[in-house]
Scaffold this motif. Sequence first.
Motif, mmCIF file in Angstrom:
data_model
loop_
_atom_site.group_PDB
_atom_site.id
_atom_site.type_symbol
_atom_site.label_atom_id
_atom_site.label_comp_id
_atom_site.label_asym_id
_atom_site.label_seq_id
_atom_site.Cartn_x
_atom_site.Cartn_y
_atom_site.Cartn_z
ATOM 1 N N VAL A 18 15.540 -8.673 7.460
ATOM 2 C CA VAL A 18 15.718 -7.897 6.231
ATOM 3 C C VAL A 18 16.933 -6.970 6.279
ATOM 4 O O VAL A 18 17.741 -6.934 5.336
ATOM 5 C CB VAL A 18 14.433 -7.129 5.887
ATOM 6 C CG1 VAL A 18 14.718 -6.006 4.888
ATOM 7 C CG2 VAL A 18 13.404 -8.084 5.300
ATOM 8 N N LEU A 22 20.087 -7.193 3.556
ATOM 9 C CA LEU A 22 20.535 -6.103 2.685
ATOM 10 C C LEU A 22 22.009 -5.779 2.917
ATOM 11 O O LEU A 22 22.754 -5.527 1.961
ATOM 12 C CB LEU A 22 19.661 -4.862 2.916
ATOM 13 C CG LEU A 22 18.169 -5.011 2.579
ATOM 14 C CD1 LEU A 22 17.446 -3.691 2.819
ATOM 15 C CD2 LEU A 22 17.960 -5.479 1.140
ATOM 16 N N GLU A 23 22.434 -5.779 4.180
ATOM 17 C CA GLU A 23 23.847 -5.529 4.474
ATOM 18 C C GLU A 23 24.733 -6.599 3.839
ATOM 19 O O GLU A 23 25.794 -6.294 3.271
ATOM 20 C CB GLU A 23 24.067 -5.499 5.982
ATOM 21 C CG GLU A 23 23.478 -4.296 6.680
ATOM 22 C CD GLU A 23 23.658 -4.368 8.180
ATOM 23 O OE1 GLU A 23 24.432 -5.244 8.635
ATOM 24 O OE2 GLU A 23 23.033 -3.571 8.901
ATOM 25 N N VAL A 34 20.856 -1.255 -2.383
ATOM 26 C CA VAL A 34 20.118 -2.519 -2.472
ATOM 27 C C VAL A 34 18.778 -2.334 -1.755
ATOM 28 O O VAL A 34 18.670 -1.542 -0.806
ATOM 29 C CB VAL A 34 20.891 -3.702 -1.844
ATOM 30 C CG1 VAL A 34 22.132 -4.035 -2.653
ATOM 31 C CG2 VAL A 34 21.267 -3.415 -0.399
ATOM 32 N N CYS A 35 17.766 -3.042 -2.210
ATOM 33 C CA CYS A 35 16.446 -2.898 -1.582
ATOM 34 C C CYS A 35 15.565 -4.097 -1.896
ATOM 35 O O CYS A 35 15.884 -4.927 -2.762
ATOM 36 C CB CYS A 35 15.764 -1.611 -2.042
ATOM 37 S SG CYS A 35 15.077 -1.693 -3.715
ATOM 38 N N ILE A 36 14.476 -4.178 -1.180
ATOM 39 C CA ILE A 36 13.391 -5.111 -1.487
ATOM 40 C C ILE A 36 12.208 -4.254 -1.912
ATOM 41 O O ILE A 36 11.801 -3.337 -1.189
ATOM 42 C CB ILE A 36 13.023 -5.983 -0.282
ATOM 43 C CG1 ILE A 36 14.208 -6.884 0.095
ATOM 44 C CG2 ILE A 36 11.777 -6.820 -0.573
ATOM 45 C CD1 ILE A 36 13.976 -7.700 1.358
ATOM 46 N N VAL A 49 15.295 -0.432 2.235
ATOM 47 C CA VAL A 49 16.384 0.100 1.414
ATOM 48 C C VAL A 49 17.670 0.162 2.214
ATOM 49 O O VAL A 49 17.663 0.508 3.406
ATOM 50 C CB VAL A 49 16.032 1.516 0.887
ATOM 51 C CG1 VAL A 49 17.219 2.117 0.137
ATOM 52 C CG2 VAL A 49 14.803 1.460 0.003
ATOM 53 N N LEU A 50 18.771 -0.190 1.565
ATOM 54 C CA LEU A 50 20.102 0.084 2.100
ATOM 55 C C LEU A 50 20.834 0.919 1.053
ATOM 56 O O LEU A 50 21.174 0.431 -0.028
ATOM 57 C CB LEU A 50 20.877 -1.209 2.385
ATOM 58 C CG LEU A 50 22.323 -0.991 2.888
ATOM 59 C CD1 LEU A 50 22.331 -0.270 4.231
ATOM 60 C CD2 LEU A 50 23.060 -2.321 2.998
ATOM 61 N N LEU A 81 14.160 -8.603 -4.970
ATOM 62 C CA LEU A 81 15.348 -8.227 -4.217
ATOM 63 C C LEU A 81 16.313 -7.690 -5.262
ATOM 64 O O LEU A 81 16.715 -8.435 -6.171
ATOM 65 C CB LEU A 81 15.937 -9.441 -3.497
ATOM 66 C CG LEU A 81 17.335 -9.274 -2.894
ATOM 67 C CD1 LEU A 81 17.339 -8.226 -1.787
ATOM 68 C CD2 LEU A 81 17.867 -10.609 -2.376
ATOM 69 N N GLY A 83 19.475 -4.608 -6.619
ATOM 70 C CA GLY A 83 20.555 -3.699 -6.283
ATOM 71 C C GLY A 83 21.058 -3.003 -7.533
ATOM 72 O O GLY A 83 20.918 -3.530 -8.647
#
Length: 359
Positions: A18, A22-23, A34-36, A49-50, A81, A83
Amino acid sequence: MKEELSKRVEEIQAISAVPKILETVAAMTGLRFVCIAHVTDDSWTACAVLDCAHHTPRIDGFQSYFSIPIFRADGAYFGTLCGLDPEPARLTDSVTVSTMHLFADLVSKQLDADNKLVEARADLSSERETAELREQFIAVLGHDLRTPLGSILLGTDLLALEHPDPESRPIVERIRSSATRMAALVDDVLDFTRGRMGAGIPMRLRDADVEGTLEQVVDEMRGLYPQRPIEATIAPGLWLRCDPERVAQLLSNLLKNALVHGSDDAPVRVAASMVKGELVLSVANAGAELPQGVIDGLFKPYWRAASRSGDEGLGLGLYIVEQIARAHGGTIEVSSKGGATVFLFRLVTSLPEHVHQAP
């Protein structure tokens, strides 16, 4: 509700890929958040989360946003997913869209794989507990039941010797017969349980002359069924590598099956000989021809003929016969035609040919 959300967060955070997903999404899209997320009708929970700007962008004024649904293997909706960013970004080109869908699908498959792993671990734990219970069950049968049965049999022997009263003799013999039958049932259940546990029926293979072993079985069955004639043709010098006690058990089970299910008006026939380095042991009884459906079920555990009342045991006899044959590397076959049913046990022996002959 909180426990459910916590579980969903843990599911996502347990997926090692994960953070890299995200990266990669952030690098491809230029979005700084960005996140799930796990999504329900009344909640939206970020599971991973990123946030490249180290804070969540303010809701008002978003100019860039994407959301790709994540579904479980059974079609249930898990979340997205997604962002977002207050600055404009190009998110609609086909490569970016395809990649986002690919990442969402990857997360979905990993969720399913992790769930299966958890279930497998739970099943393994349950199987271990079941195996322990089986071991305890075998211990109970092997010791706690056999010991009192042995005492009962010893007691009947002593009563018969010290009190040879003709009037009480039938009662003593009935007790002995019942205890012997119970011991045989215990042995059948033990063999069945060991076979189902995967270890198979225990064997003690050695070079042996089984002629006397087979004749002894026939004599014992004649004593148990004095009203039924048994014709036996057993060749002398039947040397082979086997477990003679198990071969005796195989013949005993086949004979009992023939005596119980065969016609009362015709003898049961036993034949044993060595043919081209192979032991061929057959047990035949007269009776109605068996349908193929019945033949197909004969070696299944707990099988019983519908025409019998149910005092012939647990229905494990022929199942154990097949297990003994397999454990020896032999075969067991059955045919029913022309008013006779024949069971045929074949076992190739590794002993030299000259040893097969009687001395």
